[in-house]
Design a protein around this motif. Structure first.
Motif, PDB file in Angstrom:
ATOM      1  N   LEU A  44      -5.865  -0.546 -13.095  1.00 53.47           N
ATOM      2  CA  LEU A  44      -4.926   0.769 -13.068  1.00 53.47           C
ATOM      3  C   LEU A  44      -3.785   0.400 -13.115  1.00 53.47           C
ATOM      4  CD1 LEU A  44      -7.936   1.434 -11.743  1.00 53.47           C
ATOM      5  CD2 LEU A  44      -6.534   3.021 -10.128  1.00 53.47           C
ATOM      6  N   LEU A  45      -3.085   0.732 -14.004  1.00 50.10           N
ATOM      7  CA  LEU A  45      -1.535   0.472 -14.206  1.00 50.10           C
ATOM      8  C   LEU A  45      -0.545   1.121 -13.446  1.00 50.10           C
ATOM      9  CD1 LEU A  45      -1.141   0.011 -18.205  1.00 50.10           C
ATOM     10  CD2 LEU A  45      -1.759  -1.828 -16.473  1.00 50.10           C
ATOM     11  N   LYS A  46       0.613   0.426 -12.944  1.00 45.24           N
ATOM     12  CA  LYS A  46       1.482   1.178 -12.132  1.00 45.24           C
ATOM     13  C   LYS A  46       1.155   1.599 -10.646  1.00 45.24           C
ATOM     14  CE  LYS A  46       4.216   0.855 -15.924  1.00 45.24           C
ATOM     15  NZ  LYS A  46       5.302   0.228 -15.882  1.00 45.24           N
ATOM     16  N   GLU A  47       0.129   0.875  -9.954  1.00 48.91           N
ATOM     17  CA  GLU A  47      -0.629   1.119  -8.850  1.00 48.91           C
ATOM     18  C   GLU A  47      -0.541  -0.202  -8.017  1.00 48.91           C
ATOM     19  OE1 GLU A  47      -1.025   4.134  -7.885  1.00 48.91           O
ATOM     20  OE2 GLU A  47      -1.130   4.952  -9.622  1.00 48.91           O
ATOM     21  N   ASP A  48      -0.635   0.245  -6.608  1.00 48.14           N
ATOM     22  CA  ASP A  48      -0.722  -0.666  -5.518  1.00 48.14           C
ATOM     23  C   ASP A  48      -1.871  -0.806  -4.651  1.00 48.14           C
ATOM     24  OD1 ASP A  48       0.055   1.313  -3.908  1.00 48.14           O
ATOM     25  OD2 ASP A  48       2.029   0.443  -3.725  1.00 48.14           O
ATOM     26  N   HIS A  49      -1.732  -1.417  -3.576  1.00 45.47           N
ATOM     27  CA  HIS A  49      -2.836  -1.573  -2.493  1.00 45.47           C
ATOM     28  C   HIS A  49      -3.128   0.035  -2.056  1.00 45.47           C
ATOM     29  CE1 HIS A  49      -3.198  -5.832  -1.892  1.00 45.47           C
ATOM     30  NE2 HIS A  49      -1.649  -5.853  -2.025  1.00 45.47           N
ATOM     31  N   THR A  50      -1.923   0.833  -2.155  1.00 47.71           N
ATOM     32  CA  THR A  50      -2.365   2.068  -1.590  1.00 47.71           C
ATOM     33  C   THR A  50      -3.777   2.859  -2.252  1.00 47.71           C
ATOM     34  OG1 THR A  50      -0.064   2.462  -0.969  1.00 47.71           O
ATOM     35  CG2 THR A  50      -1.652   4.482  -1.056  1.00 47.71           C
ATOM     36  N   LEU A  51      -3.594   2.857  -3.676  1.00 50.49           N
ATOM     37  CA  LEU A  51      -4.683   3.675  -4.342  1.00 50.49           C
ATOM     38  C   LEU A  51      -6.052   2.636  -4.435  1.00 50.49           C
ATOM     39  CD1 LEU A  51      -5.439   6.154  -5.701  1.00 50.49           C
ATOM     40  CD2 LEU A  51      -4.643   5.031  -7.851  1.00 50.49           C
ATOM     41  N   GLY A  52      -5.725   1.393  -4.492  1.00 47.42           N
ATOM     42  CA  GLY A  52      -6.803   0.285  -4.508  1.00 47.42           C
ATOM     43  C   GLY A  52      -7.611   0.414  -3.558  1.00 47.42           C
ATOM     44  N   ASN A  53      -6.978   0.201  -2.106  1.00 52.36           N
ATOM     45  CA  ASN A  53      -7.948   0.201  -0.957  1.00 52.36           C
ATOM     46  C   ASN A  53      -8.542   1.649  -0.657  1.00 52.36           C
ATOM     47  OD1 ASN A  53      -8.631  -0.751   1.597  1.00 52.36           O
ATOM     48  ND2 ASN A  53      -7.122   0.263   2.394  1.00 52.36           N
ATOM     49  N   LEU A  54      -7.746   2.766  -1.108  1.00 53.98           N
ATOM     50  CA  LEU A  54      -8.423   4.307  -1.040  1.00 53.98           C
ATOM     51  C   LEU A  54      -9.733   4.371  -1.650  1.00 53.98           C
ATOM     52  CD1 LEU A  54      -8.088   7.215   0.250  1.00 53.98           C
ATOM     53  CD2 LEU A  54      -6.955   7.440  -1.789  1.00 53.98           C
ATOM     54  N   LEU A  55      -9.475   4.056  -2.981  1.00 52.10           N
ATOM     55  CA  LEU A  55     -10.596   4.171  -4.014  1.00 52.10           C
ATOM     56  C   LEU A  55     -11.851   3.056  -3.683  1.00 52.10           C
ATOM     57  CD1 LEU A  55      -8.844   4.618  -7.372  1.00 52.10           C
ATOM     58  CD2 LEU A  55     -10.084   6.224  -6.261  1.00 52.10           C
TER      59      LEU A  55
END
Length: 146
Positions: A44-55
């Motif tokens: 996933l480009l242009k993403e960080d821990h917020t979306l990574g941890n949630l998903l």
């Protein structure tokens, strides 16, 4: 402070470049992991821990997902790698899409509930102000009810 290192200045991204896709960039790419059955890596480009941890957290709760995790390759590179392995009933892509749809619905409901509660609070505050003689919106402490 202005940098005098031209090599460094070429590598520095401006704020919007950290989250806006450039021409031709794809948000998500899938790579099937050859050494494991029913397993894929999603970048996933242009993403960080917020979306990574949630998903990752919601994928782990999905019924046919055996394993889900994410990593950030480097703190200065806005990319998230998510690995998903399923039991074969659904593909990793189907599991990720299903979780994304569930999260969109869940956060949509949260947004609607928030807007409803905000409107009720504003309505209640107007009633309190009117009952108090319309004193300009400030409560006894002068802090607008806080």
């Amino acid at each position: 402070m202005v940098s005098t290192n031209a090599r460094h200045d070429d590598n520095v991204q401006t704020g919007f470049e950290l989250f806006v896709l450039q021409e031709g960039e794809k948000k998500i790419t899938e790579k099937v992991v050859s050494g494991m059955s029913n397993c894929s890596d999603f970048l996933l480009l242009k993403e960080d821990h917020t979306l990574g941890n949630l998903l990752s957290a919601y994928l782990k709760m999905a019924p046919h997902v055996l394993m889900a995790g994410y990593k950030i390759g480097h703190p200065n590179v806005p990319e998230v790698l998510i690995r998903v392995q399923t039991d074969g009933t659904v593909t990793p892509r189907e599991a990720l899409v299903t979780v994304c749809k569930q999260l969109v619905a869940m956060y949509g409901q949260l947004g609607r509930e928030f807007q409803k509660e905000l409107a009720l609070r504003q309505y209640a505050d107007q009633g309190e102000n009117a009952a108090a003689g319309g004193g300009g919106g400030a409560g006894p402490s002068g802090q607008n009810g806080f």
